[in-house]
Design an enzyme around this catalytic site. Structure first.
Site, PDB file in Angstrom:
ATOM      1  N   LYS A 135      37.903  54.596  34.628  1.00 23.14           N
ATOM      2  CA  LYS A 135      37.844  55.484  35.803  1.00 23.14           C
ATOM      3  C   LYS A 135      37.353  56.876  35.433  1.00 23.14           C
ATOM      4  O   LYS A 135      36.728  57.554  36.240  1.00 23.14           O
ATOM      5  CB  LYS A 135      39.197  55.548  36.510  1.00 23.14           C
ATOM      6  CG  LYS A 135      39.563  54.214  37.141  1.00 23.14           C
ATOM      7  CD  LYS A 135      40.109  54.316  38.545  1.00 23.14           C
ATOM      8  CE  LYS A 135      40.150  52.925  39.156  1.00 23.14           C
ATOM      9  NZ  LYS A 135      40.772  52.793  40.426  1.00 23.14           N
TER      10      LYS A 135
ATOM     11  N   LYS B 109      34.690  43.728  36.910  1.00 21.68           N
ATOM     12  CA  LYS B 109      35.505  43.083  37.943  1.00 21.68           C
ATOM     13  C   LYS B 109      35.095  43.528  39.355  1.00 21.68           C
ATOM     14  O   LYS B 109      34.573  44.630  39.543  1.00 21.68           O
ATOM     15  CB  LYS B 109      36.996  43.325  37.705  1.00 21.68           C
ATOM     16  CG  LYS B 109      37.488  44.715  38.017  1.00 21.68           C
ATOM     17  CD  LYS B 109      39.013  44.758  38.108  1.00 21.68           C
ATOM     18  CE  LYS B 109      39.435  46.089  38.731  1.00 21.68           C
ATOM     19  NZ  LYS B 109      40.607  46.026  39.551  1.00 21.68           N
TER      20      LYS B 109
ATOM     21  N   LYS C  51      37.408  47.121  45.033  1.00 22.95           N
ATOM     22  CA  LYS C  51      37.178  47.504  46.428  1.00 22.95           C
ATOM     23  C   LYS C  51      36.505  48.858  46.564  1.00 22.95           C
ATOM     24  O   LYS C  51      35.908  49.148  47.585  1.00 22.95           O
ATOM     25  CB  LYS C  51      38.458  47.405  47.262  1.00 22.95           C
ATOM     26  CG  LYS C  51      39.579  48.325  46.904  1.00 22.95           C
ATOM     27  CD  LYS C  51      40.738  48.117  47.869  1.00 22.95           C
ATOM     28  CE  LYS C  51      42.012  47.728  47.151  1.00 22.95           C
ATOM     29  NZ  LYS C  51      42.430  48.641  46.091  1.00 22.95           N
TER      30      LYS C  51
HETATM   31  P1  ATP Z   1      39.976  50.157  43.109  1.00 24.33           P
HETATM   32  O1  ATP Z   1      38.542  49.789  43.310  1.00 24.33           O
HETATM   33  O2  ATP Z   1      40.446  51.233  44.006  1.00 24.33           O
HETATM   34  O3  ATP Z   1      40.333  50.390  41.675  1.00 24.33           O
HETATM   35  P2  ATP Z   1      40.763  47.431  43.057  1.00 24.33           P
HETATM   36  O4  ATP Z   1      39.975  46.577  43.964  1.00 24.33           O
HETATM   37  O5  ATP Z   1      40.388  47.406  41.625  1.00 24.33           O
HETATM   38  O6  ATP Z   1      40.791  48.896  43.581  1.00 24.33           O
HETATM   39  P3  ATP Z   1      43.661  47.562  42.993  1.00 24.33           P
HETATM   40  O7  ATP Z   1      44.197  48.247  44.184  1.00 24.33           O
HETATM   41  O8  ATP Z   1      43.588  48.345  41.746  1.00 24.33           O
HETATM   42  O9  ATP Z   1      42.238  46.947  43.278  1.00 24.33           O
HETATM   43  O10 ATP Z   1      44.459  46.240  42.720  1.00 24.33           O
HETATM   44  C1  ATP Z   1      45.203  45.503  43.650  1.00 24.33           C
HETATM   45  C2  ATP Z   1      45.595  44.182  43.083  1.00 24.33           C
HETATM   46  O11 ATP Z   1      44.460  43.321  43.026  1.00 24.33           O
HETATM   47  C3  ATP Z   1      46.137  44.207  41.657  1.00 24.33           C
HETATM   48  O12 ATP Z   1      47.171  43.270  41.531  1.00 24.33           O
HETATM   49  C4  ATP Z   1      44.966  43.808  40.821  1.00 24.33           C
HETATM   50  O13 ATP Z   1      45.368  43.205  39.615  1.00 24.33           O
HETATM   51  C5  ATP Z   1      44.274  42.820  41.722  1.00 24.33           C
HETATM   52  N1  ATP Z   1      42.845  42.804  41.483  1.00 24.33           N
HETATM   53  C6  ATP Z   1      41.998  43.834  41.635  1.00 24.33           C
HETATM   54  N2  ATP Z   1      40.741  43.469  41.377  1.00 24.33           N
HETATM   55  C7  ATP Z   1      40.793  42.159  41.047  1.00 24.33           C
HETATM   56  C8  ATP Z   1      39.818  41.204  40.678  1.00 24.33           C
HETATM   57  N3  ATP Z   1      38.547  41.530  40.609  1.00 24.33           N
HETATM   58  N4  ATP Z   1      40.221  39.956  40.398  1.00 24.33           N
HETATM   59  C9  ATP Z   1      41.515  39.611  40.496  1.00 24.33           C
HETATM   60  N5  ATP Z   1      42.494  40.462  40.847  1.00 24.33           N
HETATM   61  C10 ATP Z   1      42.150  41.721  41.113  1.00 24.33           C
END
Ligand code: ATP
Ligand code: LTN
Length: 334
Positions: A115, A197, A200
């Site tokens: 980040k 990964k 969002k």
């Molecule tokens: P941001 O983009 O704001 O970092 P994010 O999409 O990475 O958000 P988080 O809010 O950090 O998501 O995570 C929410 C949940 O979803 C957590 O349990 C995380 O482990 C899971 N998660 C996030 N991205 C993935 C992914 N690509 N595959 C599987 N699980 C995920």
């Protein structure tokens, strides 16, 4: 909350529409836990401000996240679903635990490294101490299990470290939580760049499928998904794009990898991608319908927020007051 059930805690940041990664790695697994465990799911809005947010959009996204929790099948009467910022104990415990966390430990966190690269103009202290707040979320509720995707494993490990350190000094204050990582869908990768990964907050919307994307948009994003120069549907480390699509397909249909490979053994990538898209559309259709129903039910959502905040605050205060007493803070005079 029934006393004989184990406690589950998790959260998602309201940083955009929930993706297929969040759904398969987290939310979908959560729905299977609600009968067997006492579950708390926060909307991790305090974590979200580690990256700048536009206020009106942030508020809307946070509300929509709660509706998506309910739409995927989490029952707000059974689970405690609430906004992290409504329960002040999270921020308070986070300060305390930051005094029991070492700089070196935080410097090793891969999410911080990622980040800070991505937001190099805003490497704030909150981004650095993010894992301490997450540890506080978990430890406040005497959590047994934390269902998260693979990307959060390191944060779970530091949570355990901090809890053990505190307990060694002050006795058994915190339950030591364990990660609970589902096998299928544990890590969904970006469609255009399967080395990273699906996230969002990704600016390239072709990388992510939002669970609220329309069927047309979903089909077109899968059509554009990166594969490779072969034409063979097979799970393999040197085929990250295809493997990711297979992983998604298996997660939404419940097929094993072998079954899916067999199904597509004589298909080209075009047909394969179409089938993955269609399977995802079918899986998301009932969720989208429920979400739109909830949009018209403002009073219901408000009542959920009110009740669940009270339930969470009560539990959080039990742990926080114990922590303060153990540390030796002067009790309030009443
Ligand atoms: P941001 O983009 O704001 O970092 P994010 O999409 O990475 O958000 P988080 O809010 O950090 O998501 O995570 C929410 C949940 O979803 C957590 O349990 C995380 O482990 C899971 N998660 C996030 N991205 C993935 C992914 N690509 N595959 C599987 N699980 C995920
Ligand atoms: N950091 C997590 C979201 C999150 C969380 C938590 C997950 C905040 N607090 C407590 C589990 C337990 C993330 O980015 N996925």
């Amino acid at each position: 909350m029934s006393e004989d059930k184990k406690i589950i805690f998790s959260g998602i940041q309201p940083s955009g529409f929930v993706t297929l990664g969040n759904y398969l790695g987290a939310l979908n697994n959560w729905t299977k836990l609600q009968d067997e465990y006492n579950c708390l799911y926060c909307i991790a809005d305090l974590h979200t401000i580690t990256v700048r947010q536009e206020p009106a959009k942030f508020r809307k996204t946070a509300r929509e996240l709660l509706m998506q929790y309910i739409a995927v099948g989490l029952d707000p009467e059974i689970n405690i679903m609430y906004y992290q910022s409504h329960v002040h104990q999270h921020a308070e415990l986070s300060w305390i635990l930051s005094c029991f966390t070492y700089m070196g430990e935080l410097q090793r966190m891969t999410q911080f490294k990622e980040k800070s690269q991505k937001h190099s103009d805003n490497i704030n202290a909150g981004l650095f101490t993010y894992p301490v707040l997450m540890a506080s979320d978990i430890l406040l509720y005497q959590t047994d299990l934390v269902p998260v995707g693979e990307d959060q494993r390191q944060h779970l490990e530091i949570t355990r470290e901090i809890a053990n350190r505190f307990n060694k000094l002050y006795g058994d204050v915190f339950k030591i939580p364990e990660a609970y990582i589902g096998k299928v869908g544990a890590r969904v990768m970006a469609l255009q760049d399967p080395a990273k990964k699906m996230s969002k907050s990704d600016e390239n919307k072709n990388n992510t499928i939002a669970i609220m994307d329309s069927p047309d948009v979903i089909m077109s994003k899968f059509k554009k998904a990166v594969t490779d120069s072969e034409n063979e549907v097979r799970m393999s480390e040197d085929k990250p794009g295809v493997s990711n699509l297979l992983n998604i397909y298996c997660a939404v249909t419940g097929y094993t990898v072998e079954q899916a490979e067999k199904e597509f053994s004589s298909s080209g990538y075009g047909d394969f991608k179409k089938a993955v898209g269609e399977a995802v559309v079918a899986k998301l259709e009932p969720i989208q319908k429920k979400f739109h129903d909830l949009e018209n039910n403002k009073d219901y959502i408000d009542s959920i927020i009110k009740n669940n905040t009270e339930r969470a605050s009560y539990l959080a205060e039990r742990t926080l007051s114990k922590v303060k007493k153990k540390i030796g803070f002067t009790p309030k005079v009443r």
